[in-house]
Design a protein around this motif. Structure first.
Motif, PDB file in Angstrom:
ATOM      1  N   MET A  83      13.402  25.845  81.569  1.00 49.13           N
ATOM      2  CA  MET A  83      12.195  26.313  81.066  1.00 49.13           C
ATOM      3  C   MET A  83      11.796  27.625  81.352  1.00 49.13           C
ATOM      4  SD  MET A  83      11.595  23.506  79.873  1.00 49.13           S
ATOM      5  CE  MET A  83       9.841  23.466  79.230  1.00 49.13           C
ATOM      6  N   GLU A  84      12.377  28.248  82.365  1.00 50.41           N
ATOM      7  CA  GLU A  84      12.179  29.612  82.755  1.00 50.41           C
ATOM      8  C   GLU A  84      12.940  30.487  82.195  1.00 50.41           C
ATOM      9  OE1 GLU A  84      12.953  27.036  85.592  1.00 50.41           O
ATOM     10  OE2 GLU A  84      10.648  26.968  85.610  1.00 50.41           O
ATOM     11  N   ASN A  85      13.709  30.534  81.138  1.00 50.05           N
ATOM     12  CA  ASN A  85      14.333  31.152  80.194  1.00 50.05           C
ATOM     13  C   ASN A  85      13.386  32.371  79.792  1.00 50.05           C
ATOM     14  OD1 ASN A  85      16.741  32.271  79.072  1.00 50.05           O
ATOM     15  ND2 ASN A  85      16.356  31.005  77.284  1.00 50.05           N
ATOM     16  N   ALA A  86      12.204  31.721  79.174  1.00 51.52           N
ATOM     17  CA  ALA A  86      11.422  32.727  78.534  1.00 51.52           C
ATOM     18  C   ALA A  86      10.663  33.708  79.665  1.00 51.52           C
ATOM     19  CB  ALA A  86      10.250  32.097  77.839  1.00 51.52           C
ATOM     20  N   SER A  87      10.307  33.044  80.708  1.00 46.71           N
ATOM     21  CA  SER A  87       9.685  33.850  81.635  1.00 46.71           C
ATOM     22  C   SER A  87      10.453  35.053  82.468  1.00 46.71           C
ATOM     23  CB  SER A  87       8.767  33.043  82.681  1.00 46.71           C
ATOM     24  OG  SER A  87       9.880  32.157  83.424  1.00 46.71           O
ATOM     25  N   LYS A  88      11.858  34.520  82.641  1.00 48.31           N
ATOM     26  CA  LYS A  88      12.939  35.506  83.146  1.00 48.31           C
ATOM     27  C   LYS A  88      13.056  36.720  82.007  1.00 48.31           C
ATOM     28  CE  LYS A  88      15.273  32.354  86.362  1.00 48.31           C
ATOM     29  NZ  LYS A  88      16.280  31.331  86.411  1.00 48.31           N
ATOM     30  N   LEU A  89      13.350  36.376  80.938  1.00 48.86           N
ATOM     31  CA  LEU A  89      13.569  37.548  80.001  1.00 48.86           C
ATOM     32  C   LEU A  89      12.437  38.302  80.020  1.00 48.86           C
ATOM     33  CD1 LEU A  89      15.341  35.280  77.289  1.00 48.86           C
ATOM     34  CD2 LEU A  89      16.325  37.033  78.723  1.00 48.86           C
ATOM     35  N   GLN A  90      11.326  37.816  79.852  1.00 44.79           N
ATOM     36  CA  GLN A  90       9.910  38.647  79.607  1.00 44.79           C
ATOM     37  C   GLN A  90       9.834  39.571  80.708  1.00 44.79           C
ATOM     38  OE1 GLN A  90       6.889  38.429  81.379  1.00 44.79           O
ATOM     39  NE2 GLN A  90       5.849  39.867  80.097  1.00 44.79           N
ATOM     40  N   ARG A  91       9.948  39.085  82.162  1.00 40.36           N
ATOM     41  CA  ARG A  91       9.996  39.965  83.123  1.00 40.36           C
ATOM     42  C   ARG A  91      11.010  41.000  83.091  1.00 40.36           C
ATOM     43  NH1 ARG A  91       8.784  35.132  86.098  1.00 40.36           N
ATOM     44  NH2 ARG A  91      11.168  35.076  86.826  1.00 40.36           N
ATOM     45  N   ALA A  92      11.944  40.668  82.659  1.00 35.80           N
ATOM     46  CA  ALA A  92      13.227  41.693  82.485  1.00 35.80           C
ATOM     47  C   ALA A  92      12.975  42.741  81.499  1.00 35.80           C
ATOM     48  CB  ALA A  92      14.446  41.114  82.476  1.00 35.80           C
ATOM     49  N   GLY A  93      12.025  42.393  80.639  1.00 41.59           N
ATOM     50  CA  GLY A  93      11.537  43.404  79.558  1.00 41.59           C
ATOM     51  C   GLY A  93      12.260  43.147  78.372  1.00 41.59           C
ATOM     52  N   VAL A  94      12.669  42.052  78.290  1.00 43.32           N
ATOM     53  CA  VAL A  94      13.407  41.414  77.071  1.00 43.32           C
ATOM     54  C   VAL A  94      12.366  41.185  76.037  1.00 43.32           C
ATOM     55  CG1 VAL A  94      15.070  40.162  75.636  1.00 43.32           C
ATOM     56  CG2 VAL A  94      15.409  40.930  78.153  1.00 43.32           C
ATOM     57  N   PRO A  95      12.351  41.696  74.796  1.00 47.17           N
ATOM     58  CA  PRO A  95      11.327  41.007  73.628  1.00 47.17           C
ATOM     59  C   PRO A  95      11.614  39.661  73.390  1.00 47.17           C
ATOM     60  CG  PRO A  95      12.423  43.149  72.886  1.00 47.17           C
ATOM     61  CD  PRO A  95      13.160  42.974  74.050  1.00 47.17           C
ATOM     62  N   ILE A  96      11.000  38.835  73.513  1.00 51.86           N
ATOM     63  CA  ILE A  96      11.181  37.469  73.250  1.00 51.86           C
ATOM     64  C   ILE A  96      10.146  36.920  72.014  1.00 51.86           C
ATOM     65  CG2 ILE A  96      11.919  36.662  75.357  1.00 51.86           C
ATOM     66  CD1 ILE A  96       9.113  35.341  75.825  1.00 51.86           C
ATOM     67  N   MET A  97      10.907  35.973  71.464  1.00 50.47           N
ATOM     68  CA  MET A  97       9.934  35.111  70.263  1.00 50.47           C
ATOM     69  C   MET A  97      10.266  33.781  70.321  1.00 50.47           C
ATOM     70  SD  MET A  97      10.919  38.045  67.114  1.00 50.47           S
ATOM     71  CE  MET A  97      12.463  38.322  68.122  1.00 50.47           C
ATOM     72  N   PHE A  98       9.767  32.951  69.774  1.00 54.37           N
ATOM     73  CA  PHE A  98       9.928  31.531  69.779  1.00 54.37           C
ATOM     74  C   PHE A  98      10.222  30.852  68.549  1.00 54.37           C
ATOM     75  CE2 PHE A  98       6.587  31.910  73.249  1.00 54.37           C
ATOM     76  CZ  PHE A  98       7.351  32.001  74.381  1.00 54.37           C
ATOM     77  N   SER A  99      11.121  29.790  68.656  1.00 56.29           N
ATOM     78  CA  SER A  99      11.390  29.020  67.292  1.00 56.29           C
ATOM     79  C   SER A  99      11.540  27.593  67.806  1.00 56.29           C
ATOM     80  CB  SER A  99      12.568  29.570  66.689  1.00 56.29           C
ATOM     81  OG  SER A  99      12.920  28.944  65.420  1.00 56.29           O
ATOM     82  N   HIS A 100      11.262  26.591  67.093  1.00 53.72           N
ATOM     83  CA  HIS A 100      11.499  25.052  67.407  1.00 53.72           C
ATOM     84  C   HIS A 100      12.702  24.678  66.613  1.00 53.72           C
ATOM     85  CE1 HIS A 100      10.644  20.935  68.626  1.00 53.72           C
ATOM     86  NE2 HIS A 100      10.472  20.576  67.453  1.00 53.72           N
ATOM     87  N   PHE A 101      13.989  25.273  66.954  1.00 53.85           N
ATOM     88  CA  PHE A 101      15.093  25.155  66.405  1.00 53.85           C
ATOM     89  C   PHE A 101      15.444  23.486  65.691  1.00 53.85           C
ATOM     90  CE2 PHE A 101      15.831  28.760  68.900  1.00 53.85           C
ATOM     91  CZ  PHE A 101      16.106  29.564  67.957  1.00 53.85           C
TER      92      PHE A 101
END
Lengths: 430, 463
Positions: free
Chosen positions: A307-325
């Motif tokens: 569940m922390e994938n998004a927050s870790k990437l964001q903190r690192a400065g990776v642009p993130i987007m979401f999809s309900h695959f």
């Protein structure tokens, strides 16, 4: 919830339902909204947004009402840009399990005698797009105003081309600059690609070599791609955008190597293990489209999903987007819930909203003002009943290109037909 | 036609105990010992439809012993729940955890015995892999009890099992003591597709129904054979003592595990759960249930349940539903957000939020929140204390365990979730989860919470 009311909304709705074809959008003043601008200005409490000619022309307080303008009293309710529905089959998939309604894959083979795998990077889903698909209406009234309409590789390597569509019901809603080539790597790509990741990269390199100018094929060379396929792939290799569906950290590294070597702008789709290579993704400015609700390994490629994938990437400065695959077409709107859940697991609220708005607009080339609320933004807007990321919140009005969208869908028709007797719908905004 | 003459029913009951005298594969579940706990000053949704603000909940010896304001602490450990919410442990009536475990590789596809349309003899519990990492993530979402069902490939897929959501090396150690088993049946597209593609029956909906009917007709015949045997045996035993030249001892019919299950369904010993999407097909299944004298506990998925909400309520059949899944196949095309709310609306309506998903089971509260909100906007009065029943007491009812779990009442098993806030929110998370009064999950002390053997030592899986 449901604060403030306005007859204007009802009037707008009536106007929209009554209109046919492309009506010229009139001025709209949305007054007193909590405006999430997605710009350096942040969130403005009680601000006004003036829309003219399908675009936002002014954001501020005490804006004057132009003569003839429609005024919408937001009464403090939140206003956001329209949301990105993720990587979807909207318009090209009506019912997933009815193959006659599914146009997402081109599995073109040579039949029993030849190879099952004939890569067709030239396949483009756009001609199949049906703006009248019921799924589009269902998602639009949930605040989804744009989505990537993507092909599905169905186990092969090259899925083909997709693009971002604005879900305004027009027949050609695609944003030219958003065109993207989709590739499927890792354990999900199996049929006809050698059942090996190494074979996937082998075939990918072969295809790239065929497409590269200056390396003309000789007569008798084994060809992987059609002439059109070579032409199309060449365009993507010359600085184009390729989306790689890939989860495993080591495969993401391979993708980044390939992209660097061939001058491709990669987008990672899935990226269950992306946070393990967050620094690398951040330094190469590679965005990730992820499922914020994924925290179990659906495959071995997804071990460590969190569940922390998004927050870790964001903190690192990776642009993130979401999809309900898992149900990214009918229930694409679940990205909004996913964004809220990501917030509960450490993602800053503003970053979650950006992942649904400004980031996809930037990544897919929709223009600098898109996915934001600022002068020049396309007036793709949503007025919410409450916190836009909250599950009890609903979209009360959606505008695309400044035009109010009908807030009815096939689902609301069914609801109203079967509403329990003696129960009256609550007014939109009591 | 009724096969259940009053005498026949009695005989069949006797026969059944003759068929399987002792419970095989018994539960070895033992509650973890837990010290007395007083949860102080919470907003409590007790699962009966009540909301108590500023209330305390006292747990002792695995049971709820008190609920209300200002309870005596005694020797209990006090937990300050100011600003937090307390609900019964959540119950999912439709899960495939363990039988379709993560990772979803070839080796973990144990949920459908798709080799025959009627496999009533299989038990989902014999497929359950207790190391499915999904059990722990469901626990982190507040799920304390869950029913694991076979899949829906078959008309009659087999028996389901109700589990306590505790870490264990065997499923027997998770098995809810004395909970009835479920029977999974399936309507519509899945069975006819699975078998139709193989050029065998069923390939149509009428083929589906013929398949159920023949199976239950066979079960009636089987029950009658056992009744007959039981009668003969009784007569023989009676005669044996007196007669000097006794007749030959009657021999029992051959046991048929498939028919055992169906007889148990007709005797009300297993709860019948039917995967069924369309309203018209649910009506057919209700007629089937009448024809063969069984009761439907719940229709699962039921995306059209709202179309027959009154009938379901009248017949006391629950709808185990999603908040927003729809459209992935034609029989799911008519899904609406208000389904749960409309099924809940009539007197005696029984709406349940189910997951059928390792993702959805982690957020049953949010699914309920979505459905509650849409129901409210459609004009129904659904406060949180009502909607919480969809994921607690109504679920317990359909599983036949409502006498023990699903509500917070003195004497009930202390399955409790302490939420960090109103659970009907996307931001809500369980802080603490108690099972049988023992702390099973503590969000702020992750090392104390369960983690599957499978995840140990995996790269990237450390926490």
């Amino acid at each position: 919830m449901n604060r403030g009311g306005t007859l204007a909304l009802v009037a707008l709705l009536a106007c929209c339902l009554g209109s046919s074809g492309i009506a010229h959008s009139q001025d709209i003043l949305i007054r007193g909204a909590k405006v999430h601008t997605l710009t350096a200005k942040g969130t403005l409490e009680r601000a006004d947004v003036l829309v003219r000619g399908g675009r936002v022309v002014e954001v501020g307080s005490g804006l004057a009402t132009a003569a003839g303008a429609t005024v919408v009293e937001a009464n403090g309710r939140p206003l956001t840009p329209g949301l990105f529905g993720g990587i979807t089959g909207l318009g090209i998939v009506e019912i997933e399990l009815e193959s006659s309604t599914v146009d997402r894959s081109a599995l073109v083979g040579d039949g029993a005698s030849g190879p099952a795998f004939v890569p067709r990077p030239e396949f483009d889903v756009a001609p199949a797009f049906n703006p009248d698909s019921v799924s589009i209406g269902v998602n639009r009234i949930e605040g989804i105003t744009f989505a990537m309409i993507a092909p599905n590789a169905s186990g092969t390597l090259f899925a083909g081309q997709g693009a971002v569509a604005r879900l305004d019901g027009s027949a050609d809603p695609f944003v030219a600059a958003s065109r993207t080539q989709f590739l499927d790597l890792g354990s999900s790509a199996t049929a006809g690609v050698g059942y090996s990741r190494a074979a996937q990269f082998m075939l990918l390199e072969q295809a790239a070599r065929e497409a590269l100018p200056g390396k003309p094929l000789q007569a008798g060379d084994v060809r992987l791609l059609t002439p059109t396929g070579r032409e199309v792939l060449a365009r993507y290799l010359a600085g184009g955008r390729i989306a790689f569906a890939v989860d495993r950290a080591v495969d993401i590294r391979q993708v980044l190597d390939f992209a660097a070597k061939h001058g491709v702008r990669p987008v990672i789709i899935g990226g269950a293990q992306a946070s393990q290579v967050a620094a690398l993704l951040a330094s190469s400015k590679v965005p990730v489209v992820l499922e914020p609700l994924l925290n179990l390994p659906g495959t071995f490629d997804q071990l460590g999903a969190s569940m922390e994938n998004a927050s870790k990437l964001q903190r690192a400065g990776v642009p993130i987007m979401f999809s309900h695959f898992s149900s990214g077409t009918n229930t694409a709107h679940k990205v909004r819930q996913g964004a809220g859940v990501a917030v509960a697991h450490g993602l800053p609220w503003d970053a979650a909203l950006a992942a649904l708005t400004s980031t996809p607009a930037d990544v897919f080339g929709l223009g600098a003002a898109a996915g934001r609320i600022m002068p020049g933004s396309p007036a793709d807007l949503v007025l919410w009943s409450g916190d836009p990321l909250e599950v009890t919140t609903v979209a009360e009005q959606v505008w695309i290109g400044g035009r109010p969208q009908s807030m009815r869908s096939r689902q609301t028709e069914l609801r109203d037909r079967y509403r329990p007797t003696g129960v009256a719908a609550r007014p939109r905004s009591p | 036609m009724s096969w259940k003459s009053p005498g026949g029913a009695v005989l069949a009951l006797v026969a059944c105990s003759a068929i399987a005298a002792t419970e095989p594969y018994p539960s070895t579940y033992r509650a973890k010992p837990g010290a007395p706990v007083l949860i102080r000053n919470a907003t409590v949704l007790d699962g009966t439809g009540r909301r108590l603000d500023g209330a305390d909940v006292l747990i002792r010896d695995g049971r709820i012993v008190g609920i209300g304001p200002g309870l005596e602490r005694g020797d209990a450990t006090e937990i300050d729940a100011q600003g937090r919410w307390v609900t019964p442990g959540l119950i999912d009536v439709h899960s495939h955890l363990g039988v379709y475990a993560s990772p979803g590789v070839d080796a973990t596809q144990d949920g459908n015995e798709a080799t025959d349309p009627v496999t009533a003899g299989v038990w989902a519990e014999h497929s359950v892999w207790p190391q499915d990492p999904g059990f722990a993530t469901a626990l982190a979402g507040g799920v304390t009890t869950l029913q694991i069902l076979p899949g829906s490939a078959n008309l009659i897929g087999g028996r389901g099992v109700t589990l306590r959501n505790v870490p264990a090396t065997t499923y027997q150690a998770m098995k809810f003591p004395e909970a009835p088993q479920g029977l999974k049946m399936a309507c519509g597209e899945n069975p006819k597709r699975v078998y139709g593609e193989r050029d065998r029956a069923p390939s149509t909906r009428m083929g589906n129904v013929a398949g159920y009917r023949q199976a239950f007709a066979d079960a009636q015949d089987y029950a009658q054979q056992w009744d007959k045997y039981q009668a003969e045996l009784t007569a023989y035993e009676k005669k044996k003592g007196k007669d000097k030249d006794p007749a030959e001892r009657p021999s029992p019919p051959k046991r048929d595990l498939r028919l055992d299950t169906l007889v148990a369904a007709m005797q009300g010993k297993v709860q019948v759960h039917i995967h069924c999407y369309r309203a018209d097909e649910m009506a057919v299944m209700l007629d089937l249930a009448k024809e063969y004298g069984f009761k439907v506990a719940a229709f699962h998925h039921g995306v059209e349940a709202y179309k027959i909400a009154d009938r379901l309520a009248q017949e006391g059949v629950c709808g185990a539903l999603w908040a927003d899944w729809w459209g992935f196949k034609l029989e799911a095309y008519d899904g609406i957000w208000e389904n749960l709310a409309f099924v809940d609306a009539p007197p005696n309506g029984c709406a349940i939020v189910h997951s059928d998903s390792e993702e959805g089971i982690q957020r049953l509260n949010q699914e309920a929140a979505k459905a509650m909100s849409r129901g409210q906007r459609a004009g129904l009065d659904i406060p949180p204390e009502r909607a919480i029943r969809w994921i607690t007491s109504n679920a317990a009812k359909s599983l036949g365990i409502a006498d023990r779990v699903g509500t917070l009442e003195p004497g009930k098993i202390a399955d409790i979730v302490v939420w960090n806030r109103d659970p009907f929110s996307v931001y809500a998370l369980p802080d603490l989860v108690y099972i049988d009064g023992a702390l099973a999950f503590d969000r702020n002390h992750p090392p104390a919470t369960p983690r599957s053997d499978f995840l140990l030592g995996q790269p990237g899986a450390a926490r």
